[in-house]
Scaffold this active site. Sequence first.
Site, mmCIF file in Angstrom:
data_model
loop_
_atom_site.group_PDB
_atom_site.id
_atom_site.type_symbol
_atom_site.label_atom_id
_atom_site.label_comp_id
_atom_site.label_asym_id
_atom_site.label_seq_id
_atom_site.Cartn_x
_atom_site.Cartn_y
_atom_site.Cartn_z
ATOM 1 N N GLY A 225 0.854 -1.596 0.158
ATOM 2 C CA GLY A 225 -0.117 0.183 0.030
ATOM 3 C C GLY A 225 0.564 0.840 0.283
ATOM 4 O O GLY A 225 1.734 0.653 -0.972
ATOM 5 N N SER A 226 0.224 2.534 0.583
ATOM 6 C CA SER A 226 0.508 3.529 0.478
ATOM 7 C C SER A 226 1.823 3.814 1.317
ATOM 8 O O SER A 226 2.285 3.153 2.735
ATOM 9 C CB SER A 226 -0.295 5.042 0.818
ATOM 10 O OG SER A 226 -0.652 4.386 1.558
ATOM 11 N N GLU A 245 5.693 -3.331 1.187
ATOM 12 C CA GLU A 245 5.506 -2.969 -0.324
ATOM 13 C C GLU A 245 4.949 -1.999 -0.367
ATOM 14 O O GLU A 245 3.769 -1.921 -0.784
ATOM 15 C CB GLU A 245 5.403 -4.285 -1.329
ATOM 16 C CG GLU A 245 5.952 -5.789 -0.786
ATOM 17 C CD GLU A 245 6.264 -5.818 -2.800
ATOM 18 O OE1 GLU A 245 7.087 -5.088 -3.222
ATOM 19 O OE2 GLU A 245 7.253 -6.992 -2.124
ATOM 20 N N LEU A 246 5.482 -0.445 -1.063
ATOM 21 C CA LEU A 246 5.565 0.523 -1.141
ATOM 22 C C LEU A 246 5.604 1.326 -2.043
ATOM 23 O O LEU A 246 5.170 0.683 -3.167
ATOM 24 C CB LEU A 246 6.107 1.073 0.275
ATOM 25 C CG LEU A 246 5.731 0.702 1.609
ATOM 26 C CD1 LEU A 246 6.944 1.762 2.435
ATOM 27 C CD2 LEU A 246 4.919 0.270 2.232
ATOM 28 N N CYS A 279 1.633 0.690 -9.012
ATOM 29 C CA CYS A 279 2.954 1.094 -8.570
ATOM 30 C C CYS A 279 4.172 1.197 -9.073
ATOM 31 O O CYS A 279 4.706 2.158 -9.243
ATOM 32 C CB CYS A 279 2.871 0.349 -7.212
ATOM 33 S SG CYS A 279 2.744 -1.420 -7.423
HETATM 34 P P1 NAP Z 1 -3.703 3.054 0.847
HETATM 35 O O1 NAP Z 1 -4.222 3.256 1.713
HETATM 36 O O2 NAP Z 1 -1.941 2.772 2.079
HETATM 37 O O3 NAP Z 1 -3.943 1.037 2.000
HETATM 38 C C1 NAP Z 1 -3.540 -0.080 1.929
HETATM 39 C C2 NAP Z 1 -4.244 -0.531 3.053
HETATM 40 O O4 NAP Z 1 -4.291 -0.326 4.184
HETATM 41 C C3 NAP Z 1 -5.402 -0.668 2.909
HETATM 42 O O5 NAP Z 1 -6.101 -2.629 3.440
HETATM 43 C C4 NAP Z 1 -6.003 -0.012 3.694
HETATM 44 O O6 NAP Z 1 -7.275 -0.016 4.365
HETATM 45 C C5 NAP Z 1 -4.830 -0.383 5.136
HETATM 46 N N1 NAP Z 1 -5.046 0.492 5.975
HETATM 47 C C6 NAP Z 1 -5.173 2.071 5.884
HETATM 48 N N2 NAP Z 1 -5.014 2.398 7.646
HETATM 49 C C7 NAP Z 1 -4.269 1.593 8.049
HETATM 50 C C8 NAP Z 1 -3.968 1.325 9.362
HETATM 51 N N3 NAP Z 1 -3.840 2.393 10.451
HETATM 52 N N4 NAP Z 1 -3.516 0.315 10.288
HETATM 53 C C9 NAP Z 1 -3.567 -0.968 8.704
HETATM 54 N N5 NAP Z 1 -3.871 -1.044 7.868
HETATM 55 C C10 NAP Z 1 -4.327 0.175 7.559
HETATM 56 O O7 NAP Z 1 -3.361 1.915 0.029
HETATM 57 P P2 NAP Z 1 -3.986 1.883 -1.468
HETATM 58 O O8 NAP Z 1 -4.625 3.428 -1.957
HETATM 59 O O9 NAP Z 1 -5.145 1.033 -0.848
HETATM 60 O O10 NAP Z 1 -3.207 1.503 -3.088
HETATM 61 C C11 NAP Z 1 -2.433 2.168 -3.213
HETATM 62 C C12 NAP Z 1 -0.780 2.761 -2.963
HETATM 63 O O11 NAP Z 1 -0.559 0.872 -3.237
HETATM 64 C C13 NAP Z 1 -0.554 3.244 -3.853
HETATM 65 O O12 NAP Z 1 1.130 3.946 -2.947
HETATM 66 C C14 NAP Z 1 0.396 2.342 -4.725
HETATM 67 O O13 NAP Z 1 1.517 2.987 -4.915
HETATM 68 C C15 NAP Z 1 0.833 1.226 -3.717
HETATM 69 N N6 NAP Z 1 0.892 -0.207 -4.199
HETATM 70 C C16 NAP Z 1 2.681 -0.331 -4.363
HETATM 71 C C17 NAP Z 1 2.637 -2.137 -4.768
HETATM 72 C C18 NAP Z 1 3.727 -2.135 -4.639
HETATM 73 O O14 NAP Z 1 3.835 -4.253 -4.932
HETATM 74 N N7 NAP Z 1 5.066 -1.936 -4.284
HETATM 75 C C19 NAP Z 1 1.641 -2.545 -5.352
HETATM 76 C C20 NAP Z 1 0.021 -1.612 -5.504
HETATM 77 C C21 NAP Z 1 0.082 -1.184 -4.884
HETATM 78 P P3 NAP Z 1 -8.768 0.438 3.579
HETATM 79 O O15 NAP Z 1 -9.096 0.532 2.276
HETATM 80 O O16 NAP Z 1 -9.681 -0.159 4.958
HETATM 81 O O17 NAP Z 1 -8.410 1.566 4.410
#
Ligand code: NAP
Length: 366
Positions: A225-226, A245-246, A279
């Site tokens: 995630g982010s 994996e960010l 990403c």
């Molecule tokens: P995100 O906002 O970081 O959310 C990712 C996950 O974290 C979701 O399941 C979210 O739940 C959960 N989360 C939120 N707050 C949390 C907390 N306090 N504690 C634990 N978990 C929590 O990311 P996104 O917008 O879904 O995805 C896009 C991001 O992922 C981008 O930054 C992208 O670059 C990255 N990404 C990286 C890769 C890689 O392989 N490096 C691959 C794909 C995507 P909720 O949905 O309920 O908020």
Amino acid sequence: MRMHIGGEWVDKPQKIEVLNPYDGSVVDTIPRGDHDDVETALKTAERGAKIMAKMTGYERYEIIHKVSEMMAERTDELARIITLEEGKILAEATMEAGRAAEIIALSAEEAKRLYGEVIPLEGGPGVKGKLGFTVRVPCGIVVGISPFNFPLHLVCHKVGPALAAGNAIIVKPATDTPLSALKLVELFLEAGTPPEAVQCLTGSGSVIGDSLCADRRVRKITFTGSRDIGEHICHTAGLKRVTMELGSNSPLIVMPDADPEKVAAAATASGYSNAGQVCISTQRVIAHEDIYGDFLDAFKSTVEGISTGNPLEAPTKMGPMIREDDAIRVSEWVDERSAAVLNSSPAVKEVGRSTLRHSSPMSSQR
Ligand code: NAP
């Protein structure tokens, strides 16, 4: 759909609607999990971890391999779920479902070869003719937290290896896109996974994330995630294994001797799949002034050729972004960059930027 915790499918009166990003229609609802549900999942996973650790690698292989076969047979069904909840076009969703099945097949194979190492101990003083060895043992409870943009594939990256290595897993999928993860859990159960060992807890990460990640019974967290959420989890996790994996920040640099048509085709393919929400996609294009004009003409033409619309319909080449506020953000970026490019004449010019929500320096302007 219901969530899978405590060894059973559980519903709750508090629901979250899963919306189709294309038209805002309700695809399904999921239970809004809370702290009590986290506790149920953790207690259950303790039992699940013990059951999994007693299974042989080959027994785990058999179950996981069966899931990969079921996924391959049901690619169309899985792809449709991905498109409905995430908005990517069906062709891309079909690729994701296929790739997800491959990850599960690969995980199954790895269950058969969790080798340790043999270490000659003669490097120490007074040691002669002695060998040390390591064995791999399960961690116990693994928590897998996944993002919205690959709602099946990235969940498989967590569930497959965790179960292959003999752990119990609790998946916390993105709230925008939980249906693919729940479907995957259905398949794992159908294939014979102990119900205590594979759970899917739905609900807002900001509400249940901390109690899940901080708990000492959890031995490993795997997160995609982010950057900001990843960093937050690292702080709350304490002394446990964490894999992050960010987000990324991937510029494409166009040199003056490049073929503008070829670069334009590559930049379009890599920058616009999944409406730019990948990403590893091209997130910025920086072109040398000698090629800037030709590249921009070619790029404009290929980008204008992308048809938008309903991602379930074949002529559509790009679906919607996951949320309306993301689309508004990108629209504002386009306006902002257009104004900046028109007003500048440096040796290199930045042509565009990613649409993905991420925490690179570029997104600090969100
Ligand atoms: P995100 O906002 O970081 O959310 C990712 C996950 O974290 C979701 O399941 C979210 O739940 C959960 N989360 C939120 N707050 C949390 C907390 N306090 N504690 C634990 N978990 C929590 O990311 P996104 O917008 O879904 O995805 C896009 C991001 O992922 C981008 O930054 C992208 O670059 C990255 N990404 C990286 C890769 C890689 O392989 N490096 C691959 C794909 C995507 P909720 O949905 O309920 O908020």
